[in-house]
Design an enzyme around this catalytic site. Structure first.
Site, PDB file in Angstrom:
ATOM      1  CG  ASP A  14      -1.794   1.239   1.283  1.00  0.00           C
ATOM      2  OD1 ASP A  14      -2.818   1.256   0.557  1.00  0.00           O
ATOM      3  OD2 ASP A  14      -1.474   2.187   2.024  1.00  0.00           O
ATOM      4  CD  GLU A  59      -1.747   6.031   3.060  1.00  0.00           C
ATOM      5  OE1 GLU A  59      -2.438   6.893   2.485  1.00  0.00           O
ATOM      6  OE2 GLU A  59      -2.206   4.966   3.485  1.00  0.00           O
ATOM      7  CG  HIS A 113      -6.962   6.355   5.970  1.00  0.00           C
ATOM      8  ND1 HIS A 113      -7.288   6.069   4.656  1.00  0.00           N
ATOM      9  CD2 HIS A 113      -8.136   6.415   6.653  1.00  0.00           C
ATOM     10  CE1 HIS A 113      -8.611   5.977   4.560  1.00  0.00           C
ATOM     11  NE2 HIS A 113      -9.134   6.187   5.739  1.00  0.00           N
ATOM     12  CG  ASP A 143      -4.634   1.490   4.830  1.00  0.00           C
ATOM     13  OD1 ASP A 143      -5.229   1.516   5.922  1.00  0.00           O
ATOM     14  OD2 ASP A 143      -4.653   2.442   4.032  1.00  0.00           O
TER      15      ASP A 143
END
Length: 226
Positions: A52, A54, A190, A195
């Site tokens: 994942d 960000e 988040h 996540d």
């Protein structure tokens, strides 16, 4: 059986590629990283990396990665984590700080993606990639790779696509809703590794319940990201 087509970081030349020659006519070399699964490969018998990112926004070309998170599983056992904050070369929007809790101050002094990406590519070498809304994360990964002279071809599938197919009556297919549906608890939404943990738990439930028929790589065709 999984077949590794090219070794990690092997530099090869692309004959016939539009980028074969630079603007001055020089040969253009690119590091191509490939790992392919045969159609009859049992997917969960392969090492799996749930990952994942960000980011500063939604545009994989203009925006940049600010956090990389990944968890590696071998035979269902968690064997390694990868987690780095990344200093982008563009400003961090306030809305991203509100969503993720990541502040500009947290990114000061962090490594650039040029320093993080080679280690991440080593971490995911010879694995199956999984992400929730994987098209988003793969777009950012490919964009970062392209800027740094890599091309990747790894098997990847998406838990969001799986949820849409296997749980059509569920109102939403985001991680929060899926976690509630499967009665999962988690702490760090988040943020990248947080996540990944939720995605891993959701994937485990999907495969053990609604997705029992998903065994071989060919069974995942409709949820693959290419």
């Amino acid at each position: 059986m999984a077949v590794l087509r090219n070794s990690m970081f092997q530099e090869i030349l692309f004959p016939g590629d539009e980028d074969e020659f630079g603007s001055q006519g020089q040969l253009f070399l690119q590091k191509v990283l490939r790992y392919h699964l045969a159609p009859d490969s049992l997917v969960m018998n392969s090492p799996v990396v749930i990952f994942d990112f960000e980011t500063t926004g939604l545009d994989s070309i203009r925006d940049r990665i600010i956090e990389v998170g990944a968890i590696k599983y071998v035979n269902g056992k968690r064997v390694g984590d990868f987690s780095f904050l990344v200093k982008p070369e563009i400003p961090l929007p306030e809305i991203i700080t509100k969503i993720t809790g990541i502040t500009p101050e947290m990114l000061e002094g962090q490594p650039a993606i040029e320093a993080v990406l080679p280690d991440f590519l080593q971490f995911i070498d010879k694995t199956v990639l999984v992400a929730h809304n994987a098209e988003f994360d793969m777009a950012f990964l490919r964009s970062a790779c392209s800027r740094l002279g890599y091309q990747i071809e790894y098997p990847c599938f998406c838990t969001l696509k799986m949820a849409r197919q296997l749980l059509p009556d569920l109102e939403s297919k985001n991680l929060d809703t899926l976690a509630k549906h499967y009665e999962l608890t988690f702490a760090a939404r988040h943020r990248s590794v947080g996540d990944c943990e939720v995605t891993g738990a959701v994937l485990n439930n999907l495969l053990k319940k609604e997705g029992l028929h998903l065994q071989q790589w060919k069974d995942f065709e409709s949820v693959q990201v290419v």
